[in-house]
Design an enzyme around this catalytic site. Sequence first.
Site, PDB file in Angstrom:
ATOM      1  N   ASN A  87       0.849  -1.183   0.000  1.00 20.37           N
ATOM      2  CA  ASN A  87       0.000   0.000   0.000  1.00 20.37           C
ATOM      3  C   ASN A  87       0.890   1.240   0.000  1.00 20.37           C
ATOM      4  OD1 ASN A  87      -2.466  -1.438   0.238  1.00 20.37           O
ATOM      5  ND2 ASN A  87      -2.137  -1.674   2.436  1.00 20.37           N
ATOM      6  N   HIS A 100       6.607  -1.907   3.470  1.00 28.79           N
ATOM      7  CA  HIS A 100       6.347  -3.290   3.876  1.00 28.79           C
ATOM      8  C   HIS A 100       5.486  -3.968   2.831  1.00 28.79           C
ATOM      9  CE1 HIS A 100       3.338  -0.632   5.680  1.00 28.79           C
ATOM     10  NE2 HIS A 100       2.450  -1.594   5.501  1.00 28.79           N
TER      11      HIS A 100
HETATM   12  P1  AMP Z   1      -0.496  -0.670   5.949  1.00 30.02           P
HETATM   13  O1  AMP Z   1      -1.941  -0.342   6.224  1.00 30.02           O
HETATM   14  O2  AMP Z   1      -0.257  -1.183   4.552  1.00 30.02           O
HETATM   15  O3  AMP Z   1       0.418   0.481   6.313  1.00 30.02           O
HETATM   16  O4  AMP Z   1      -0.146  -1.892   6.880  1.00 30.02           O
HETATM   17  C1  AMP Z   1       0.311  -1.758   8.172  1.00 30.02           C
HETATM   18  C2  AMP Z   1       0.125  -3.093   8.828  1.00 30.02           C
HETATM   19  O5  AMP Z   1       0.908  -3.139  10.005  1.00 30.02           O
HETATM   20  C3  AMP Z   1      -1.316  -3.386   9.232  1.00 30.02           C
HETATM   21  O6  AMP Z   1      -1.767  -4.560   8.571  1.00 30.02           O
HETATM   22  C4  AMP Z   1      -1.226  -3.567  10.750  1.00 30.02           C
HETATM   23  O7  AMP Z   1      -2.092  -4.557  11.236  1.00 30.02           O
HETATM   24  C5  AMP Z   1       0.236  -3.940  10.935  1.00 30.02           C
HETATM   25  N1  AMP Z   1       0.785  -3.633  12.245  1.00 30.02           N
HETATM   26  C6  AMP Z   1       0.613  -2.510  12.969  1.00 30.02           C
HETATM   27  N2  AMP Z   1       1.283  -2.589  14.126  1.00 30.02           N
HETATM   28  C7  AMP Z   1       1.901  -3.800  14.143  1.00 30.02           C
HETATM   29  C8  AMP Z   1       2.731  -4.480  15.074  1.00 30.02           C
HETATM   30  N3  AMP Z   1       3.109  -3.924  16.256  1.00 30.02           N
HETATM   31  N4  AMP Z   1       3.181  -5.718  14.754  1.00 30.02           N
HETATM   32  C9  AMP Z   1       2.815  -6.285  13.590  1.00 30.02           C
HETATM   33  N5  AMP Z   1       2.041  -5.693  12.661  1.00 30.02           N
HETATM   34  C10 AMP Z   1       1.575  -4.471  12.937  1.00 30.02           C
END
Ligand code: AMP
Length: 114
Positions: A87, A100
């Site tokens: 994203n 990511h």
């Molecule tokens: P995005 O919306 O593409 O920026 O994805 C960010 C992702 O990070 C989301 O799917 C969240 O659920 C995940 N996320 C947020 N905090 C953590 C965390 N502490 N450990 C693992 N994943 C996380």
Amino acid sequence: MNDCLFCQIIEEKIPAERIYEDEHVVAFSDINPQAPLHVLVVPRHHIPTLNDLGPDNESLVGHMHVVAAQIAAERGVAQAGYRTLLNCNAQAGQTVFHLHLHLLGGRELGWPPG
Ligand code: AMP
Ligand code: ZN
């Protein structure tokens, strides 16, 4: 970066379920999984978004996909099928501004995505 969540996970200051790591990337389970398999593949180097990539990052982005495919195979979803996605910025729903790759699998995935 001190205030970056994923940098802190990479530096093991915040816990995560680590699945894979090497000198270039760390992969860990998403804390709010959207599928039975939901893994994030994250470069060790802080890059905010896809818009910040340059020619020097081409091999890194390729490597992120190779790692995702390896994890998909290890977790048994490679033959059934899975999805990788990145994203970029607000309208795509990016909430963590450290690049990511999402790896999603283990269920039927709708298309087009929401
Ligand atoms: P995005 O919306 O593409 O920026 O994805 C960010 C992702 O990070 C989301 O799917 C969240 O659920 C995940 N996320 C947020 N905090 C953590 C965390 N502490 N450990 C693992 N994943 C996380
Ligand atoms: Zn970061």
